[in-house]
Motif scaffolding. Sequence first.
Motif, short mmCIF file in Angstrom:
data_model
loop_
_atom_site.label_atom_id
_atom_site.label_comp_id
_atom_site.label_asym_id
_atom_site.label_seq_id
_atom_site.Cartn_x
_atom_site.Cartn_y
_atom_site.Cartn_z
N MET A 118 27.11 30.23 45.77
CA MET A 118 26.94 30.60 44.36
C MET A 118 25.90 29.70 43.71
SD MET A 118 29.76 30.55 41.33
CE MET A 118 29.46 28.82 41.03
N GLN A 119 25.02 30.29 42.96
CA GLN A 119 24.03 29.53 42.23
C GLN A 119 24.57 29.21 40.84
OE1 GLN A 119 20.61 32.01 42.20
NE2 GLN A 119 20.21 31.80 44.38
N LYS A 120 23.85 28.37 40.13
CA LYS A 120 24.27 27.97 38.79
C LYS A 120 24.34 29.18 37.88
CE LYS A 120 23.56 24.14 35.64
NZ LYS A 120 24.63 23.27 36.05
N GLY A 121 25.29 29.13 36.91
CA GLY A 121 25.48 30.27 36.02
C GLY A 121 24.25 30.59 35.20
N LYS A 122 24.21 31.80 34.68
CA LYS A 122 23.08 32.24 33.86
C LYS A 122 23.59 33.08 32.70
CE LYS A 122 22.22 36.49 36.43
NZ LYS A 122 21.22 37.26 37.19
N ALA A 123 22.72 33.33 31.75
CA ALA A 123 23.09 34.16 30.60
C ALA A 123 23.39 35.57 31.05
CB ALA A 123 21.96 34.15 29.58
N LYS A 124 24.43 36.18 30.49
CA LYS A 124 24.81 37.54 30.85
C LYS A 124 25.36 38.21 29.60
CE LYS A 124 27.48 40.00 34.40
NZ LYS A 124 26.36 40.57 35.12
N SER A 125 25.05 39.48 29.42
CA SER A 125 25.42 40.15 28.18
C SER A 125 26.87 40.60 28.17
CB SER A 125 24.51 41.36 27.95
OG SER A 125 24.67 42.29 29.02
N GLU A 126 27.50 40.73 29.34
CA GLU A 126 28.86 41.25 29.39
C GLU A 126 29.58 40.76 30.63
OE1 GLU A 126 29.64 45.48 28.40
OE2 GLU A 126 30.41 45.55 30.45
N LEU A 127 30.86 40.47 30.46
CA LEU A 127 31.70 40.00 31.56
C LEU A 127 32.77 41.02 31.90
CD1 LEU A 127 32.46 36.37 30.32
CD2 LEU A 127 31.13 36.94 32.35
N ASP A 128 33.30 40.90 33.10
CA ASP A 128 34.52 41.64 33.44
C ASP A 128 35.74 40.92 32.86
OD1 ASP A 128 33.55 43.88 35.03
OD2 ASP A 128 32.92 42.35 36.48
N VAL A 129 35.78 39.59 33.00
CA VAL A 129 36.91 38.81 32.49
C VAL A 129 36.41 37.52 31.86
CG1 VAL A 129 39.08 37.64 33.06
CG2 VAL A 129 38.42 39.71 34.32
N LEU A 130 36.86 37.26 30.63
CA LEU A 130 36.64 35.96 30.01
C LEU A 130 37.96 35.21 30.04
CD1 LEU A 130 34.97 33.89 28.41
CD2 LEU A 130 35.71 35.04 26.32
N ILE A 131 37.92 34.00 30.58
CA ILE A 131 39.11 33.16 30.71
C ILE A 131 39.04 32.05 29.66
CG2 ILE A 131 40.38 31.60 32.23
CD1 ILE A 131 39.16 33.17 34.60
N ILE A 132 40.10 31.94 28.85
CA ILE A 132 40.19 30.89 27.84
C ILE A 132 41.05 29.77 28.40
CG2 ILE A 132 40.77 30.33 25.46
CD1 ILE A 132 38.72 32.57 25.64
N GLY A 133 40.45 28.59 28.60
CA GLY A 133 41.20 27.45 29.08
C GLY A 133 40.85 27.07 30.50
N ALA A 134 40.64 25.77 30.72
CA ALA A 134 40.29 25.27 32.06
C ALA A 134 41.34 24.27 32.55
CB ALA A 134 38.91 24.62 32.04
N GLY A 135 42.60 24.60 32.29
CA GLY A 135 43.70 23.84 32.83
C GLY A 135 44.30 24.55 34.03
N ILE A 136 45.58 24.36 34.27
CA ILE A 136 46.24 24.97 35.43
C ILE A 136 46.10 26.49 35.43
CG2 ILE A 136 48.51 25.48 36.38
CD1 ILE A 136 49.28 22.63 35.96
#
Length: 511
Positions: free
Chosen positions: A1-19
């Motif tokens: 996987m390469q480094k992230g880039k700008a994208k206009s739309e996601l399949d899933v947005l995840i809120i929170g980077a804990g467990i």
Amino acid sequence: MQKGKAKSELDVLIIGAGISGVGAACHMRRNAKHKSFAIVDQRERIGGTWDLFRYPGIRSDSDMFTFGYKFKPWVSDRSLAEGHRIREYLEETANEYNVANDITFNTQAIVANWDSKTARWTVETENLKTGERSSIVSKFLFMGAGYYRYDEAYVPDFEGKEDFKGQVVHPQFWPEDLDYSDKKVVVIGSGATAITLVPNLAKRAKKVIQLQRSPSYVVSMPGNIPVNGWLGKFLPAQMTYDFIRFFVTRGAVFFFKQSRNYPKQVKKLLIYQVRRQLPKGYDVDKHFTPSYDPWDQRVCAVPNGDFFKAIKNGSVEIVTDHIERFTETGIQLKSGDHIGCDMIVTATGFKVQLVGGVKLTMDGTEVDLSKKLSYKSMMFSDIPNLINCVGYTNNSWTLKSDLTGEYLCRLIKHMDKKKYDIAVPRQHEKAFGTKPYLDFQAGYILRALDDLPKQGEKEPWLTTQDYLYDRKVIQNSPIEDGVLEFKRAALSEPQPAGKVIDFKVSETVLS
């Protein structure tokens, strides 16, 4: 996987980077490889709760063989792990599954609006360092931010608190440079935080007094389970982990069910093991015998009986009484006694907050979660394409986190296959009794009941605390159950949502 880039739309947005959030991303990496996702978190690094809390002795109060992810073995013999070790485990997992680069830190989700025509969520975010506002468009939202506020804690309005000349600290906001050496410290509270703090403060403090209004159940657990290392000599790490996890999980479920079915007998057993670890004649009835049944509130685990050892060696004292007021030199009790001290720690709980405090709207109209029913303890009635992760109160949080992450993958893959855009739970029955969202008597839950969703009287509207039952319902029951309604979007192409954040997103695609 390469480094992230700008994208206009996601399949899933995840809120929170804990467990929960890291777990959901890893499940997507494992089971929904063709779907794009990104994670936003208001903190500066991975960890969630395990990055927030820094008080002395912070650790898990569940065993790590179930608190770890099912797909990522906990290889240490340490069964109740320190907070920094849990955070390191999360970071290692995120790197191993290549999701660390998909996280945008210092970013708080403010408002999420569902557009019925385009079947998309538009999430307004704020960069907490620059104050810049941006938007993210996503087909699905996964709320992995836990169920309490990070920026506020619960502290009762103690009379005279401004009179106290010493320092008052809440464990949620423990100062890094706090020096309590040779000080007399009062810890107010009887929950897991207090039970963890007290013996650890006692290692350096002159004296620690735990002041509780009423006692909690406390049980000693081995801090280490060497069978992990022993089995590891003969079996692969994952197989060893699965073996231990199998028995520990079922043991916890068995204990909870026995507590519910035979509360008097379980209570007697728990009090008996406390008596064995305290000096003869100690007033166990007053200081360690709760008025409620086991698991009406959480049973507090202590590693290797450290809490009881601190009482025995005299460095810790338990006082069961009510607070009348703070004074200049300590705390005046309603019994007439006065406790003098240099520092007060208010381990009095936290404030419940669902969906990370994000304001949810649908077509511009605000959603009232207290009017909703919980579907399979993960979704809410009449709210489309949103999954909320809340772990168990009687078992490891991660057991439920794993189930929720797996369900997310099953659901979006099913929708993809059937070319659905929308999945929304519908309550079709007119007369439908409701119960509290969580059948749990802890103060932080009771204070929030009016603001929480409800659960129904039968499946799939139940919020159970039974992992084995949930595993059957969530993993094996049909996705299309007659309650979860599926639709196509009114518009085939989503409309632009204004400025789009340059967030990090997985670039993995289906080959």
